[in-house]
Design an enzyme around this catalytic site. Structure first.
Site, PDB file in Angstrom:
ATOM      1  NE  ARG A   1      16.443   1.030   8.981  1.00 24.97           N
ATOM      2  CZ  ARG A   1      15.647   0.181   9.614  1.00 24.97           C
ATOM      3  NH1 ARG A   1      16.159  -0.708  10.451  1.00 24.97           N
ATOM      4  NH2 ARG A   1      14.343   0.207   9.428  1.00 24.97           N
TER       5      ARG A   1
ATOM      6  CG  ASP B   1      15.570   0.629   5.454  1.00 26.66           C
ATOM      7  OD1 ASP B   1      15.934   1.742   5.052  1.00 26.66           O
ATOM      8  OD2 ASP B   1      14.373   0.300   5.547  1.00 26.66           O
TER       9      ASP B   1
ATOM     10  CE  LYS C   1      15.995   4.457   2.764  1.00 26.21           C
ATOM     11  NZ  LYS C   1      14.630   3.933   2.940  1.00 26.21           N
TER      12      LYS C   1
ATOM     13  CB  SER D   1      10.029   4.416  -3.688  1.00 28.23           C
ATOM     14  OG  SER D   1       9.418   4.822  -2.467  1.00 28.23           O
TER      15      SER D   1
ATOM     16  CE  LYS E   1      11.062   1.384  10.933  1.00 26.90           C
ATOM     17  NZ  LYS E   1      11.015   2.752  10.377  1.00 26.90           N
TER      18      LYS E   1
END
Length: 447
Positions: free
Chosen positions: A404, A328, A355, A175, A27
């Site tokens: 997720r 993630d 998130k 980040s 992604k």
């Protein structure tokens, strides 16, 4: 974007998982390949692009700003992009709908910040709860005017400045999205824009910017922080990009095969960028039988096939220094920890609270509902595993529109006595179209 009608599904495993499978394209690389191709002069070709809703939102926004992006008919995974050149983005006629994609939003804010155009960003209910202040701050220093909704959220209007002001910006939190937003803004900013990164995050932006011809350097200071410098007013050259499989997506079948007795699977063509693949190292530390075969390099990114066999995992204290390179993957790691022998302690995960959902709270609540022993901390979880015994299962999990979370509890269903139902698998299309079919192909039951 996925429709409002929820799509519930129940997951279980009647026997071992077996077979070979690929996973959708990475992604992070897919987003960046579209954005940089849109700023190159000439035609770029991208194979293996993730066609999830998040990446399609990026493509739609770039089209709205003048890029010609075409998916070849008859060849599902070949895309052709005619770029407008750095500085050539056009004023979009309507609001840019980012759907559920925080990456699209933050990176495109960076791109637009150094163009003399104004764009309004909108998103779905989940994205509209996510704060954008961490990107707004550096882009404002570069001269962009940002008018967000209360709390620094979407809907948000951004008025870019051209020429923008080059800055030196030290990231207050690790980040990759903020780093990338500043570097992308720096592409069309005269002079040198610098980002100082105390903790290394995924480096796809640096690799790809260099690959497209940007003048970018990475150095280390005396404290070990990375200093990333980009010279603005760059001319990007079109590229042919082959997108590897997404390691974040591979995490789900990999953990499932580790946990379901008798399983052995191969996940092919997975990107193993060292800033992304820490989960596999952590699972091996826990005793996971994971090996890499057919290792190679594709487009500057390390790639391999992953062979996974059922293993009895042992609880560990997860290393805080790996958080940035597997942030993630923690939801599915929590599922692995719930089946391990002994205690797993995971800390330093404050980022998970902002998130798509508050992933610490939602995972703790859902794991308890299916019989796991979990203690919630401000910055993580403590999980006492079953030693390989199945969880009770039987619950319906509220995934909170978080792809997720939904996939993590789908994996949990495979190692529960009673099937686990997820209230809505719709959001999974943002990152992993075909997830249900892939799991069924390996031997899972999806009802």
């Amino acid at each position: 974007m996925h429709g409002p009608s929820p799509r519930p599904a129940s997951f279980s495993a009647p026997g071992p998982l077996r077979g070979s499978t690929g996973v959708p394209g990475d992604k992070s690389i897919s987003h960046r390949s579209l954005m940089l191709s849109a700023l190159a002069v000439g035609e770029s070709r991208v194979e293996g692009l993730l066609t999830g809703e998040d990446v399609l939102a990026t493509a739609a926004a770039l089209r709205a700003m003048g890029a010609d992006i075409v998916r070849e008919s008859g060849a599902d995974d070949v895309w052709r992009i005619h770029g407008v050149g750095v500085g050539g983005l056009l004023q979009p006629e309507a609001a840019l709908d980012m759907g559920n994609s925080g990456t699209s939003t933050r990176l495109l804010m960076g791109l637009i910040a150094s163009h003399a155009i104004t764009a309004t960003f909108i998103g779905d209910a989940s994205l509209s709860k996510r704060p954008m202040n961490r990107v707004i701050e550096p882009l404002s220093l570069m001269g962009a005017e940002v008018t967000p909704s209360p709390g620094g959220r979407l809907p948000l209007m951004l008025r870019g400045l051209c020429p923008a002001v080059p800055i030196e910006y030290r990231l207050p939190v690790a980040s990759a999205q903020v780093k990338s937003a500043v570097l992308l803004a720096g592409l069309n900013t005269p002079g040198i824009t610098r980002v100082i990164e105390p903790i290394a995050t995924r480096d796809h932006s640096e690799r790809m910017l260099r690959g497209f011809g940007a003048e970018l350097t990475v150095e280390q200071d005396a404290d070990g922080a990375r200093i990333i410098s980009i010279r603005g007013e760059a001319e990007l050259k079109p590229q042919h990009i082959v997108v590897p499989g997404d390691p974040s997506s591979a995490a789900f079948p990999v953990v499932a095969a580790l946990l379901v007795p008798g399983s052995e699977i191969t996940v092919t063509n997975v990107g193993l960028n060292p800033t992304r693949a820490a989960l596999f190292d952590v699972l091996r530390t826990m005793g996971g039988d994971i090996s890499f075969i057919n290792t190679r390099e594709v487009g500057g990114e390390p790639v391999a096939d992953i062979v996974v066999r059922h293993s009895v995992l042992k609880g560990i204290e997860t290393p805080v220094e790996t958080v940035a390179s597997m942030v993630d993957e923690y939801p599915v790691l929590f599922v692995a920890a719930a089946l391990a022998e002994g205690r797993t302690v995971a800390r330093g995960l404050e980022e998970l609270r902002v998130k798509e959902s508050d992933r610490i709270a939602v995972m703790a609540e859902g794991l308890r509902a299916i019989g796991a022993r979990v203690e919630e901390l401000e910055d993580g979880l403590i999980i006492d595993g079953t030693g390989g015994d199945r969880l009770a299962g039987g619950a319906t999990i509220a995934a909170r529109l978080d792809h997720r979370i939904a996939m993590s509890f789908a994996v949990a269903g495979l190692v529960s006595k009673a099937a686990v139902t997820i209230d809505d698998m719709g959001p999974v299309a943002t990152s992993f179209p075909g997830f249900d079919a892939l799991m069924t192909g390996l031997g899972a039951t999806v009802a």
